[in-house]
Design a protein around this motif. Structure first.
Motif, PDB file in Angstrom:
ATOM      1  N   ILE A   1      34.777  46.542  41.932  1.00 12.42           N
ATOM      2  CA  ILE A   1      35.820  45.553  42.266  1.00 12.42           C
ATOM      3  C   ILE A   1      35.978  45.506  43.786  1.00 12.42           C
ATOM      4  CG2 ILE A   1      37.822  47.140  42.178  1.00 12.42           C
ATOM      5  CD1 ILE A   1      39.288  44.932  40.509  1.00 12.42           C
ATOM      6  N   GLY A   2      36.564  44.437  44.287  1.00 12.19           N
ATOM      7  CA  GLY A   2      36.794  44.318  45.736  1.00 12.19           C
ATOM      8  C   GLY A   2      35.479  44.389  46.486  1.00 12.19           C
ATOM      9  N   GLY A   3      35.434  45.255  47.492  1.00 11.44           N
ATOM     10  CA  GLY A   3      34.218  45.399  48.289  1.00 11.44           C
ATOM     11  C   GLY A   3      33.044  45.955  47.507  1.00 11.44           C
ATOM     12  N   SER A   4      33.319  46.547  46.363  1.00  7.93           N
ATOM     13  CA  SER A   4      32.241  47.068  45.527  1.00  7.93           C
ATOM     14  C   SER A   4      31.763  46.027  44.517  1.00  7.93           C
ATOM     15  CB  SER A   4      32.719  48.340  44.799  1.00  7.93           C
ATOM     16  OG  SER A   4      32.990  49.342  45.748  1.00  7.93           O
TER      17      SER A   4
ATOM     18  N   GLU B   1      42.434  41.376  53.591  1.00 13.11           N
ATOM     19  CA  GLU B   1      42.720  42.811  53.697  1.00 13.11           C
ATOM     20  C   GLU B   1      42.703  43.284  55.155  1.00 13.11           C
ATOM     21  OE1 GLU B   1      40.310  45.252  51.085  1.00 13.11           O
ATOM     22  OE2 GLU B   1      41.615  44.800  49.386  1.00 13.11           O
TER      23      GLU B   1
ATOM     24  N   GLN C   1      38.481  38.317  50.803  1.00  9.15           N
ATOM     25  CA  GLN C   1      38.843  39.745  50.840  1.00  9.15           C
ATOM     26  C   GLN C   1      38.736  40.272  52.263  1.00  9.15           C
ATOM     27  OE1 GLN C   1      36.166  42.779  49.459  1.00  9.15           O
ATOM     28  NE2 GLN C   1      37.776  44.317  49.329  1.00  9.15           N
TER      29      GLN C   1
ATOM     30  N   LYS D   1      49.422  49.110  42.573  1.00 12.81           N
ATOM     31  CA  LYS D   1      48.864  50.216  41.780  1.00 12.81           C
ATOM     32  C   LYS D   1      49.983  51.181  41.393  1.00 12.81           C
ATOM     33  CE  LYS D   1      44.392  50.040  44.121  1.00 12.81           C
ATOM     34  NZ  LYS D   1      43.469  50.675  45.062  1.00 12.81           N
TER      35      LYS D   1
ATOM     36  N   THR E   1      38.980  54.080  41.341  1.00 12.82           N
ATOM     37  CA  THR E   1      39.612  52.785  41.076  1.00 12.82           C
ATOM     38  C   THR E   1      39.673  52.522  39.561  1.00 12.82           C
ATOM     39  OG1 THR E   1      38.722  52.046  43.180  1.00 12.82           O
ATOM     40  CG2 THR E   1      39.569  50.336  41.731  1.00 12.82           C
TER      41      THR E   1
ATOM     42  N   SER F   1      31.833  52.536  43.238  1.00 16.68           N
ATOM     43  CA  SER F   1      33.207  52.690  43.691  1.00 16.68           C
ATOM     44  C   SER F   1      33.228  53.688  44.837  1.00 16.68           C
ATOM     45  CB  SER F   1      34.091  53.186  42.533  1.00 16.68           C
ATOM     46  OG  SER F   1      35.397  53.445  43.009  1.00 16.68           O
ATOM     47  N   LYS F   2      33.670  53.221  45.997  1.00 13.66           N
ATOM     48  CA  LYS F   2      33.691  54.105  47.170  1.00 13.66           C
ATOM     49  C   LYS F   2      34.607  55.300  46.909  1.00 13.66           C
ATOM     50  CE  LYS F   2      35.044  53.945  52.064  1.00 13.66           C
ATOM     51  NZ  LYS F   2      34.128  54.697  52.888  1.00 13.66           N
ATOM     52  N   SER F   3      35.815  54.997  46.444  1.00 10.72           N
ATOM     53  CA  SER F   3      36.771  56.078  46.196  1.00 10.72           C
ATOM     54  C   SER F   3      36.402  56.861  44.942  1.00 10.72           C
ATOM     55  CB  SER F   3      38.173  55.492  46.025  1.00 10.72           C
ATOM     56  OG  SER F   3      38.184  54.624  44.905  1.00 10.72           O
TER      57      SER F   3
ATOM     58  N   GLN G   1      43.991  48.923  54.396  1.00  8.48           N
ATOM     59  CA  GLN G   1      44.562  47.961  53.455  1.00  8.48           C
ATOM     60  C   GLN G   1      45.700  48.621  52.694  1.00  8.48           C
ATOM     61  OE1 GLN G   1      41.125  48.600  53.490  1.00  8.48           O
ATOM     62  NE2 GLN G   1      41.298  50.262  52.017  1.00  8.48           N
TER      63      GLN G   1
ATOM     64  N   VAL H   1      47.577  47.224  49.439  1.00 17.75           N
ATOM     65  CA  VAL H   1      46.964  47.128  48.112  1.00 17.75           C
ATOM     66  C   VAL H   1      47.513  48.212  47.172  1.00 17.75           C
ATOM     67  CG1 VAL H   1      44.749  47.107  46.899  1.00 17.75           C
ATOM     68  CG2 VAL H   1      44.899  46.152  49.177  1.00 17.75           C
TER      69      VAL H   1
ATOM     70  N   GLY I   1      35.069  49.374  52.214  1.00 18.69           N
ATOM     71  CA  GLY I   1      34.541  48.631  51.075  1.00 18.69           C
ATOM     72  C   GLY I   1      34.137  47.203  51.414  1.00 18.69           C
TER      73      GLY I   1
HETATM   74  O1  LIG Z   1      35.094  50.900  45.956  1.00 17.49           O
HETATM   75  P1  LIG Z   1      36.442  51.271  45.467  1.00 17.49           P
HETATM   76  O2  LIG Z   1      36.942  52.549  46.065  1.00 17.49           O
HETATM   77  O3  LIG Z   1      36.491  51.306  43.953  1.00 17.49           O
HETATM   78  O4  LIG Z   1      37.461  50.175  45.932  1.00 17.49           O
HETATM   79  C1  LIG Z   1      37.429  48.864  45.494  1.00 17.49           C
HETATM   80  C2  LIG Z   1      38.463  48.020  46.208  1.00 17.49           C
HETATM   81  O5  LIG Z   1      39.768  48.375  45.794  1.00 17.49           O
HETATM   82  C3  LIG Z   1      40.748  48.786  46.688  1.00 17.49           C
HETATM   83  O6  LIG Z   1      41.994  48.727  46.084  1.00 17.49           O
HETATM   84  C4  LIG Z   1      40.748  48.088  48.038  1.00 17.49           C
HETATM   85  O7  LIG Z   1      41.806  47.245  48.257  1.00 17.49           O
HETATM   86  C5  LIG Z   1      39.475  47.362  48.350  1.00 17.49           C
HETATM   87  O8  LIG Z   1      39.323  47.302  49.742  1.00 17.49           O
HETATM   88  C6  LIG Z   1      38.293  48.021  47.710  1.00 17.49           C
HETATM   89  O9  LIG Z   1      37.127  47.351  48.080  1.00 17.49           O
END
Ligand SMILES: O=P(O)(O)OC[C@H]1O[C@H](O)[C@H](O)[C@@H](O)[C@@H]1O
Length: 424
Positions: A74-77, A277, A273, A412, A135, A130-132, A405, A408, A193
Motif C-alpha cells: 500500500i502507499g509507496g509500496s 504526504e 501520495q 490508524k 502495515t 512493506s518497508k515497516s 508523514q 497518517v 516509501g
Molecule cells: O511500506 P509500508 O511500511 O507498509 O508503508 C506503506 C505506506 O503506509 C504508511 O502509512 C505511509 O503513510 C506511507 O508513506 C507508506 O508508503
C-alpha cells in the motif's frame, strides 16, 4: 522532457528565486529536516548491483512458473509499481511479462474474496512489500495469500513462490521471512516509501511485468543529471517548485495534474501520495488533485472552469503516442464528423488539450505544460525523479519536513482503538 511556464503570470517570481535555490541547497547538501531519507537522490547511480541481479533472476523464475504475480503493498509500496505497470502494460492486452494483480492496498473483503477465487485456476507467486513490515492492509492480505499458496503448492514449494521486500533487519515481515526462509529484498533505510520505486519495491514486480528496468533506471539517471544542477535558469525542478510556491501564496490552494492519455492515470495517483504526504502538514500545503481528460472535462471540468478560483493546473502532455488511429471519410456523414476525416485521433486529442488550456486560462486557472517525449520506461523514470526533486525543494520552501508523514498515524490509532488492538 520539457516544461513550459508561459501560461503563468510570473510577475513577482524573482522574490522566490533565492528561497528556491536555498531550499535546493538544503536538499542536495542534506542539511535539512528529514535528511536521513535522501538516499533516493543518488540511488540511480548507486544501486546494489548484487540485489539487482537477484531481482532479474527472481523475475525470470516467476515469469516461468506463474501466470500471475500477486503484488501486496500500500502507499509507496504499491503506487509506483502500479503507476509504471499501468502505463506500460497496454490497454487491453499485455504484450510481454506476467500479469500483476494487486492486494493489500485497501481492506475490502469482497476484493480479497474475489482475488482468492480468481487465483484458484491460476499459477501464482506472491511479492509482499512493506518497508515497516507492520502495515495492517498488506499484513492481512498476506496472511490469506500465504495460506492459499501453502495449500495449493505445499509449504516447501510455496517458499519458492513467496518473495518479501522489507527492511533489511527489522519488522514483523522480516522476522516472518527469516523464520519461513523466503527470499528477501531490501527497502533501503534512507529511502522513504513514496520515493522507493527505484528500489526492489518497484523493480522486482515491474521486471516481472515485463518492464525494462534497465531503461527505467536510465530514466532516473537522466533525471538526476538534469535536476540536480544548481541553477534556477537551467534546472526546471527548482523553477517549478518556486512557481508552485508563488501560486500557493497567491491563493491557489489546489494543484490539478491533468493528463490526456488514460494510461497515465496511476502516475497521477503516485504523484498525489508524493505531494500530499510530503507537503500536507503543519496546516500547510497545496492539495494535489488529478483529472483524466477528456473524460473529466465532462465532470470536474465545470468546477475547474468556473468554480472557486483557487486552482492551478499542471498538464502532462505526451509528445509522441505509441500508437494512433486515423478517422476515415464516411459517405453518409450522418454523424457530421467528416470535417475530421484524415485526422489522427492524437490530433483531435491535442486540440482538445489546447482548447481546454485556452479556456482554463481565460477562466483564471494558471497552466503549466509538462511534455514528455513518449510513454516509455526512460521518459517515466525521468519524470518521477523530476517530481521527487520538485517536492523536496517545494517542501523546504514551504517550511515543512518533506520526508515524514506523521498525520497518517492518526487514523490508524483511531482504527486500532475501535478494533481493540492490544495496547490501544
Ligand atoms: O511500506 P509500508 O511500511 O507498509 O508503508 C506503506 C505506506 O503506509 C504508511 O502509512 C505511509 O503513510 C506511507 O508513506 C507508506 O508508503
Amino acid at each position: 522532457m520539457n516544461i513550459d511556464f508561459t501560461n503563468v503570470d510570473l510577475t513577482g517570481l524573482d522574490s522566490y528565486k533565492d528561497k528556491s535555490l536555498d531550499a535546493f541547497k538544503t536538499l542536495i547538501e542534506k542539511t535539512g529536516e528529514g535528511s536521513d531519507f535522501l538516499g533516493w537522490i543518488d540511488r540511480p547511480v548507486d544501486l546494489d548491483m548484487q540485489e539487482y541481479e537477484r531481482i532479474k533472476k527472481a523475475s525470470k523464475k516467476i515469469q516461468t512458473n506463474s501466470d500471475v504475480l500477486v503484488t501486496i503493498g500500500i502507499g509507496g509500496s504499491y503506487l509506483g509499481t502500479k503507476a509504471i505497470d499501468y502505463a506500460m502494460a497496454g490497454y487491453f492486452r499485455r504484450e510481454n511479462g506476467t500479469q500483476l494483480v494487486y492486494a493489500g492496498h485497501q481492506l475490502s473483503g469482497e476484493y480479497l474474496y474475489d482475488l482468492l477465487d480468481f487465483l484458484k485456476e491460476k499459477e501464482f507467486s506472491v511479492n509482499v512489500i512493506s518497508k515497516s513490515g507492520t502495515t495492517t492492509e498488506p499484513a492481512i492480505a498476506f496472511r490469506f495469500l500465504k495460506e492459499m499458496a501453502e495449500e495449493k503448492y505445499g509449504k516447501e514449494e510455496a517458499k519458492n513462490r513467496i518473495f518479501v521486500t522489507t527492511d533489511r533487519q527489522k519488522g514483523a515481515l522480516k522476522d516472518l521471512a527469516t523464520k519461513e526462509g523466503y527470499e528477501t529484498f531490501v527497502v533501503p533505510d534512507d529511502i522513504g516509501g513514496r520515493f522507493s520505486v527505484i528500489s526492489a519495491v518497484g523493480l522486482l514486480p515491474l521486471c516481472v511485468a515485463g518492464v525494462d528496468i534497465d531503461k527505467f533506471v536510465d530514466g532516473f539517471k537522466n533525471g538526476r543529471k538534469k535536476y540536480t544542477i544548481n541553477s534556477f535558469e537551467e534546472n526546471d525542478a527548482i523553477k517549478y517548485a518556486a512557481i508552485r510556491n508563488m501560486l500557493y501564496e497567491n491563493g491557489k490552494d489546489i494543484e490539478v495534474l491533468v493528463n490526456y492519455e488514460p494510461k497515465l492515470k496511476y502516475i497521477s495517483e503516485w504523484w498525489k501520495q508524493l505531494f500530499a504526504e510530503s507537503e500536507g502538514k503543519d496546516g500547510k500545503g497545496l492539495f494535489p488533485v488529478s483529472v483524466n481528460n477528456t473524460t473529466d472535462l465532462h465532470s470536474l471540468g465545470q468546477m475547474i472552469q468556473d468554480g472557486k478560483r483557487n486552482i492551478f493546473e499542471t498538464v502532462l502532455k505526451v509528445q509522441k503516442p505509441d500508437k494512433d488511429i486515423t478517422i476515415k471519410e464516411d459517405s453518409d456523414n450522418l454523424d457530421g464528423l467528416n470535417y475530421l476525416a484524415g485526422r489522427d485521433l492524437s490530433y483531435v486529442n491535442e486540440k482538445a488539450m489546447e482548447g481546454t488550456i485556452l479556456a482554463h486560462i481565460k477562466g483564471n486557472v494558471p497552466n503549466i505544460l509538462l511534455t514528455i517525449d513518449d510513454v516509455s520506461e526512460e521518459s517515466l523514470g525521468e519524470l518521477l525523479y523530476f517530481f521527487e526533486v520538485v517536492v523536496g525543494v517545494s517542501g523546504y520552501m514551504l517550511g515543512v519536513n518533506p520526508f515524514n508523514q506523521p498525520g497518517v498515524e492518526e487514523y490508524k490509532t483511531q482504527m486500532f482503538k475501535l478494533l481493540g488492538k492490544p495496547g490501544y
